[in-house]
Design a protein around this motif. Sequence first.
Motif, mmCIF file in Angstrom:
data_model
loop_
_atom_site.group_PDB
_atom_site.id
_atom_site.type_symbol
_atom_site.label_atom_id
_atom_site.label_comp_id
_atom_site.label_asym_id
_atom_site.label_seq_id
_atom_site.Cartn_x
_atom_site.Cartn_y
_atom_site.Cartn_z
ATOM 1 N N UNK A 88 -42.031 29.677 10.009
ATOM 2 C CA UNK A 88 -42.225 30.840 10.868
ATOM 3 C C UNK A 88 -40.903 31.480 11.272
ATOM 4 N N UNK A 89 -39.893 30.670 11.546
ATOM 5 C CA UNK A 89 -38.588 31.227 11.912
ATOM 6 C C UNK A 89 -37.987 32.017 10.766
ATOM 7 N N UNK A 90 -38.085 31.472 9.556
ATOM 8 C CA UNK A 90 -37.573 32.192 8.390
ATOM 9 C C UNK A 90 -38.354 33.478 8.156
ATOM 10 N N UNK A 91 -39.668 33.428 8.358
ATOM 11 C CA UNK A 91 -40.492 34.637 8.225
ATOM 12 C C UNK A 91 -40.049 35.695 9.224
ATOM 13 N N UNK A 92 -39.765 35.270 10.457
ATOM 14 C CA UNK A 92 -39.324 36.222 11.475
ATOM 15 C C UNK A 92 -38.003 36.873 11.092
ATOM 16 N N UNK A 93 -37.053 36.069 10.629
ATOM 17 C CA UNK A 93 -35.732 36.608 10.273
ATOM 18 C C UNK A 93 -35.828 37.564 9.099
ATOM 19 N N UNK A 94 -36.554 37.170 8.055
ATOM 20 C CA UNK A 94 -36.691 38.027 6.873
ATOM 21 C C UNK A 94 -37.441 39.309 7.213
ATOM 22 N N UNK A 95 -38.518 39.200 7.997
ATOM 23 C CA UNK A 95 -39.288 40.389 8.370
ATOM 24 C C UNK A 95 -38.457 41.345 9.216
ATOM 25 N N UNK A 96 -37.676 40.804 10.139
ATOM 26 C CA UNK A 96 -36.830 41.666 10.969
ATOM 27 C C UNK A 96 -35.743 42.342 10.134
ATOM 28 N N UNK A 97 -35.206 41.615 9.164
ATOM 29 C CA UNK A 97 -34.123 42.169 8.340
ATOM 30 C C UNK A 97 -34.622 43.310 7.448
#
Length: 366
Positions: A88-97
Amino acid sequence: MEAYKRWVRQNKEFVHSLESLANGLTWLLPERFSESEIGPEAVTTILGIITAFNEHIIDTAPKQSITGSVEPYSFPYPLCLSALKDLETLVEVVAQHYYGDDKKWNFLAVTEATKALVRLSLFRKSGYKMLLQGGETPNDEELSDGFTSQHHIGLKPDGHQRSGYMKINPGANPMNLERRALSALVRFGEKAKVSDPVWLRRVQHQQATMEPTTSRVDRPTLLTVLSERGLRGALFLIGEILFISRPLIYVLFIRKYGIRSWNPWFLSLAIDCIGNSFLSLVTTSVAGGKEQMFHLSAPEKDEVKRRKLLFVLYLMRDPFFSKYTRQRLESTEKVLEPIPVIGFLTAKLVELMIGAQTRYTYMSGS
């Protein structure tokens, strides 16, 4: 793979120490909370999944079967939830980027919905036991909240079935007496050095077929919980469902009103307060009441304490953090800045806290 499993199980203390060291070093990675932190978060996610996989290997080590134990789940729920939490953390970072601050909440809503569905399925499969660490830790205690322990199949001396009687009085169960007699016959045949007589094979076969019958445990159904526990059972179920669904509701309201709005913050706080109040109500005996109190195991008592500690995270969530907490942290940093070593450590700690606060997954408590 089997060789790796054996190595992990034989060196679990070393594995835990190595994982703790590796996870701690990830906080010191460069650009951890910068705009281009996809690489560091990917490393952290991979380490988290490896840690969860190793824990799954250790937890699923072959154990001696215990009479009255519940069969293990066919689906690895704890491993799945741990992997989802790390991803989930990686999903958040990639989605925000790639999609921006506003669109990332769509992806977070999908991940929270997935976790909620998995937890609800685990809650049902476990016989409606309390979820430990959000389902990442199996709740295998036999006396968990009194549900599973009341569904052992046994016989009273008068021949009628009674819940829990076989577990409490194993010597009074005719099945136990017969099994002990068969075991004695098997040992006698083995010591007599008789070359595999027919009667010994029959006794061994009968003894083997008796084991599954005496160790079966029925998981309680939803109707059983409501009928046996009444209002307290209903409040317990509602409290657990609120705990499971709270992160998803929080994300959906942030998606609608924005992270700076007080509506998601207050709604999430209200859900947590109601859920914890229901749990405290059903686990506390009422003077003169006839309803049986929920008996929590030691891990469940620790889980109740953990859930209460999660209220501290509301101090780190916007808009409360931006308006109050951050000012306190920065003022503390200025006061301690002139002090050698302490000032440096305080500045680093404040930097990490402010950086971590920018990530929903670090402060979600889910």
